[in-house]
Design a protein around this motif. Structure first.
Motif, mmCIF file in Angstrom:
data_model
loop_
_atom_site.group_PDB
_atom_site.id
_atom_site.type_symbol
_atom_site.label_atom_id
_atom_site.label_comp_id
_atom_site.label_asym_id
_atom_site.label_seq_id
_atom_site.Cartn_x
_atom_site.Cartn_y
_atom_site.Cartn_z
ATOM 1 N N MET A 1 0.836 -1.201 0.000
ATOM 2 C CA MET A 1 0.000 0.000 0.000
ATOM 3 C C MET A 1 0.869 1.248 0.000
ATOM 4 O O MET A 1 1.898 1.303 0.682
ATOM 5 C CB MET A 1 -0.931 -0.010 1.216
ATOM 6 C CG MET A 1 -1.967 -1.112 1.164
ATOM 7 S SD MET A 1 -3.141 -1.097 2.534
ATOM 8 C CE MET A 1 -2.096 -1.634 3.871
ATOM 9 N N GLY A 2 0.447 2.228 -0.772
ATOM 10 C CA GLY A 2 1.236 3.448 -0.884
ATOM 11 C C GLY A 2 0.366 4.662 -1.140
ATOM 12 O O GLY A 2 -0.862 4.611 -1.046
ATOM 13 N N VAL A 3 1.024 5.762 -1.486
ATOM 14 C CA VAL A 3 0.323 7.026 -1.732
ATOM 15 C C VAL A 3 0.201 7.303 -3.227
ATOM 16 O O VAL A 3 -0.858 7.716 -3.707
ATOM 17 C CB VAL A 3 1.053 8.190 -1.020
ATOM 18 C CG1 VAL A 3 0.424 9.526 -1.383
ATOM 19 C CG2 VAL A 3 1.024 7.993 0.489
ATOM 20 N N SER A 4 1.269 7.083 -3.978
ATOM 21 C CA SER A 4 1.199 7.308 -5.428
ATOM 22 C C SER A 4 0.217 6.324 -6.073
ATOM 23 O O SER A 4 -0.611 6.699 -6.900
ATOM 24 C CB SER A 4 2.582 7.177 -6.058
ATOM 25 O OG SER A 4 3.157 5.914 -5.748
ATOM 26 N N TYR A 5 0.333 5.050 -5.690
ATOM 27 C CA TYR A 5 -0.670 4.043 -6.031
ATOM 28 C C TYR A 5 -1.298 3.564 -4.724
ATOM 29 O O TYR A 5 -0.577 3.352 -3.747
ATOM 30 C CB TYR A 5 -0.043 2.848 -6.763
ATOM 31 C CG TYR A 5 0.378 3.141 -8.173
ATOM 32 C CD1 TYR A 5 -0.557 3.219 -9.197
ATOM 33 C CD2 TYR A 5 1.720 3.331 -8.492
ATOM 34 C CE1 TYR A 5 -0.168 3.486 -10.502
ATOM 35 C CE2 TYR A 5 2.119 3.598 -9.788
ATOM 36 C CZ TYR A 5 1.165 3.678 -10.789
ATOM 37 O OH TYR A 5 1.539 3.939 -12.081
#
Length: 371
Positions: free
Chosen positions: A180-184
């Motif tokens: 899990m991330g911020v850009s995707y």
């Protein structure tokens, strides 16, 4: 346990009665806080929640308080006691002392005695049968019900026990690791990406304008109250859009995979970064993980070095993470998307952890060899 959320169809009499009950619980909460603070200030004596519950009988002669179910009034005292415990637990790290509850924020009442749930109706003490909007069937043994007043109406949250998890994909070979991330929002070990919809950013401009308009009005005036509802509705919409997205993605993933390996992120510590906190909270990682847990099998994996480890040769080097999106191993030269590489490492760690647990379980149940 599983919680069901349903919108209520209250008539005018029921709506006024529920609103009155919420107000009565708020008064009991504030009275309890006053008694506890004054008792300690004057006599340096602490008053327990049981002492306060005993005093509830002394105010039962007041008609609008005696009309409220006894367990709901007791729960107001329990909420106060919980806020005190939270203060003592967090006071060393800046936790605040309990405050008096205001009408703007105290908007719920709990019922611990659910008489009946049948055909989109629920029977509550002293309120009788109330209707709910049609939705999926409520299964399990109902334990508690909480009515909450939200900007779009009254909702009820029913907590049920005795529910067994239903795995939608029985094929145990269908497993997946997700990063899990911020850009995707999510990158999985199969090479798929889920874009981050950035719900808050899409409404941020309008929210800024409406919040600025609210700040320019006199607090407590009719125009201020009207504008506060507009701001509240906007926040409510952002929350609903986010929950809808998370439900759809978690349901699609639970239908596709039997087991999902998720990194055990310490979100509370991550949001201390002032540059990323807004974006992390907007993603809703914690809520997504909670939704996955009751829809499919979830294994939490230690995220340590998952973004620095090469999935091909196992080499660990921080220099291999060339950029936010590119991974190039300094040892074997393997090139890949950084998020996909991390997702594959998470899956590998999760499978190894599962095998270790199975081996320990087998060792515990194995019968001792008798010579």
């Amino acid at each position: 346990m599983l919680t069901y959320k349903r919108k209520l169809k209250l008539n005018k009499a029921q709506e006024m009665r529920v609103s009155s009950w919420i107000g009565a619980c708020r008064v009991v909460y504030n009275m309890g806080l006053y008694i506890r603070t004054e008792s300690y200030r004057i006599a340096q004596k602490s008053v327990s929640k049981f002492d306060l519950m005993k005093q509830l009988t002394q105010i039962k002669d007041v008609e609008w308080i005696s009309d409220v179910p006894a367990q709901s009034l007791q729960n107001a005292i329990e909420r106060l006691d919980a806020s005190y415990k939270n203060f003592f637990r967090t006071c060393h790290s800046g936790g605040g002392f309990p405050k008096y509850a205001s009408k703007r924020f105290y908007k719920s009442i709990i019922f611990k005695d659910i008489r009946k749930i049948d055909n989109h109706k629920i029977t509550l003490p002293k309120l009788g049968s109330i209707r709910m909007f049609k939705d999926s069937e409520i299964i399990g043994i109902p334990k508690t019900a909480t009515i909450i007043k939200e900007p779009t109406g009254y909702f009820i949250y029913i907590v049920c026990d005795g529910i067994s998890k239903t795995i939608q994909n029985p094929d145990e070979s269908q497993v997946c690791g997700i990063d899990m991330g911020v850009s995707y929002f999510v990158a999985d070990s199969s090479g798929n990406f889920i874009n981050n919809p950035k719900h808050f950013k899409r409404h941020e401009d309008r929210l800024r304008i409406e919040s600025r308009s609210l700040s320019r009005k006199k607090k407590g005036s009719n125009r201020w109250k009207k504008q506060a509802k507009v701001v509240g509705m906007l926040h409510h919409r952002i929350s609903n859009v986010r929950k809808d997205f998370l439900h759809k993605q978690s349901t699609a993933m639970s239908k596709k995979y039997h087991t999902v390996y998720v990194e055990d992120l310490k979100i509370k510590n991550m949001v201390k970064n002032k540059h990323l906190s807004k974006h992390i909270l907007d993603c809703g990682w914690g809520m997504f993980r909670a939704m996955l847990k009751y829809k499919t099998n979830v294994v939490l994996v230690n995220p340590k070095y998952t973004s620095q480890t090469c999935n091909e040769c196992g080499s660990v080097d921080s220099v291999s993470r060339v950029s936010q999106s590119k991974f190039c191993c300094t040892k074997c030269g393997h090139e890949s998307n950084a998020d996909i590489n991390a997702a594959k490492n998470i899956m590998s760690k999760g499978i190894a952890l599962n095998r270790k647990r199975e081996a320990i379980a087998c060792a515990l149940v194995e019968e001792p060899h008798i010579i």
